[in-house]
Design an enzyme around this catalytic site. Structure first.
Site, short mmCIF file in Angstrom:
data_model
loop_
_atom_site.label_atom_id
_atom_site.label_comp_id
_atom_site.label_asym_id
_atom_site.label_seq_id
_atom_site.Cartn_x
_atom_site.Cartn_y
_atom_site.Cartn_z
N ASP A 116 43.81 14.80 -19.40
CA ASP A 116 44.01 13.54 -18.67
C ASP A 116 45.44 13.04 -18.74
O ASP A 116 46.22 13.41 -19.64
CB ASP A 116 43.10 12.45 -19.23
CG ASP A 116 41.67 12.62 -18.78
OD1 ASP A 116 41.34 13.68 -18.23
OD2 ASP A 116 40.87 11.68 -18.99
N HIS A 149 44.35 15.36 -23.73
CA HIS A 149 45.39 14.71 -22.92
C HIS A 149 46.65 15.58 -22.92
O HIS A 149 46.99 16.22 -23.92
CB HIS A 149 45.73 13.33 -23.48
CG HIS A 149 44.58 12.36 -23.40
ND1 HIS A 149 43.55 12.37 -24.30
CD2 HIS A 149 44.33 11.35 -22.52
CE1 HIS A 149 42.68 11.41 -23.99
NE2 HIS A 149 43.13 10.79 -22.91
#
Length: 282
Positions: free
Chosen positions: A102, A247
């Site tokens: 992400d 992430h």
């Protein structure tokens, strides 16, 4: 009838047959010579009543014909359903897992993530933010070239539950536009920042043709707990259908990069197939 009369009749019929054959041969020869000599060829008789015969194709058309109709006809995808909760895991046979990243793309960390995935020939999902993607379109192009899926993670990573419906649409649409420009097609998946979903997010996502995808295993790598801790969380949570959240932007993601280098080959050695999901249209 006498024997002599019968013989005379047979000879007369044979002469008639030979004369007819000679006439047909002469007509065909005349047509052949006329075709090469510049004269008008003899026109063939009209065909009997019925459907017109197909005109013969040129040799090149014969070679192309199998390609033009090969494969099933394309059908337009159906309407995306409006869900009341996001998808948490993937259905499928065998030991299949999905890795997701992400907040990127970030030129400091995303290339290293892509390098590791390429080394092991693994595809993953990247939920990108529009404000990051607009300045790093080359990374989206690389994701497309290497077979990864790019999803919509809004433009500025806001808490959607505090936004109006118009603002949510703007966050999604602007990001989808950037993804389409750089990646080559509009996203088919979206993920709400912080995992905060509401009815408007589900409805607008479906209107834009996107399915909502959450996660099963949260590495909590954004807390920078250490690469070994991230690695252990993935290994302990590994199971068929699991969706792992990591992430590649939003802060110092060097631990996430190092952890991926360790747990990815271990997952593969354990028999897991790390891949991306397929959309099943309604």
């Amino acid at each position: 009838m006498t024997k002599d009369q019968l013989l005379t009749r047979l000879l007369t019929r044979r002469r008639a047959l030979l004369a007819g054959a000679a006439a047909v041969g002469a007509a065909g020869t005349a047509g052949l010579f006329a075709a090469f000599g510049g004269e008008d060829p003899v026109k063939p008789p009209l065909p009997a009543a019925g459907p017109p015969a197909r005109r013969p194709l040129k040799p090149s058309a014969y070679r192309l014909q199998p390609l033009t109709g090969y494969g099933p006809p394309r059908t337009a995808p159906g309407r995306t359903p409006v869900r009341r909760e996001p998808l948490l895991r993937m259905q499928g046979r065998g030991r299949t897992m999905v890795l997701t990243f992400d907040d990127g793309p970030d030129p400091r960390y995303t290339p290293a993530v892509l390098d590791t995935l390429a080394e092991y020939d693994v595809r993953a999902m990247f939920f990108v933010c529009g404000e990051m993607a607009v300045d790093n379109k080359d990374l989206l192009e690389r994701m497309s070239d290497e077979g990864h899926i790019v999803g919509n993670h809004t433009w500025s990573h806001p808490l959607l539950t505090r936004l109006s419906r118009g603002r949510i649409r703007s966050e999604m649409e602007r990001t989808s536009d950037v993804i389409e420009e750089a990646y080559g097609e509009r996203p088919q998946w979206f993920r709400a920042p912080y995992g905060a979903w509401n009815r408007a997010a589900f409805q607008l996502g479906a209107e834009l043709g996107m399915e909502p995808l959450a996660w099963t295993v949260d590495t909590l790598d954004w807390t920078t707990p250490g690469a070994r801790t991230i690695e252990r969380r993935v290994e302990n949570g590994a199971a068929p259908g699991v969706v792992v959240l990591s992430h590649d932007a939003g802060g110092d993601r060097s631990q996430s990069v190092r952890a991926l280098r360790e747990y990815l080959p271990q997952l593969l050695d354990s028999g897991y197939h790390v891949t991306v999901p397929r959309r099943h249209y309604a």
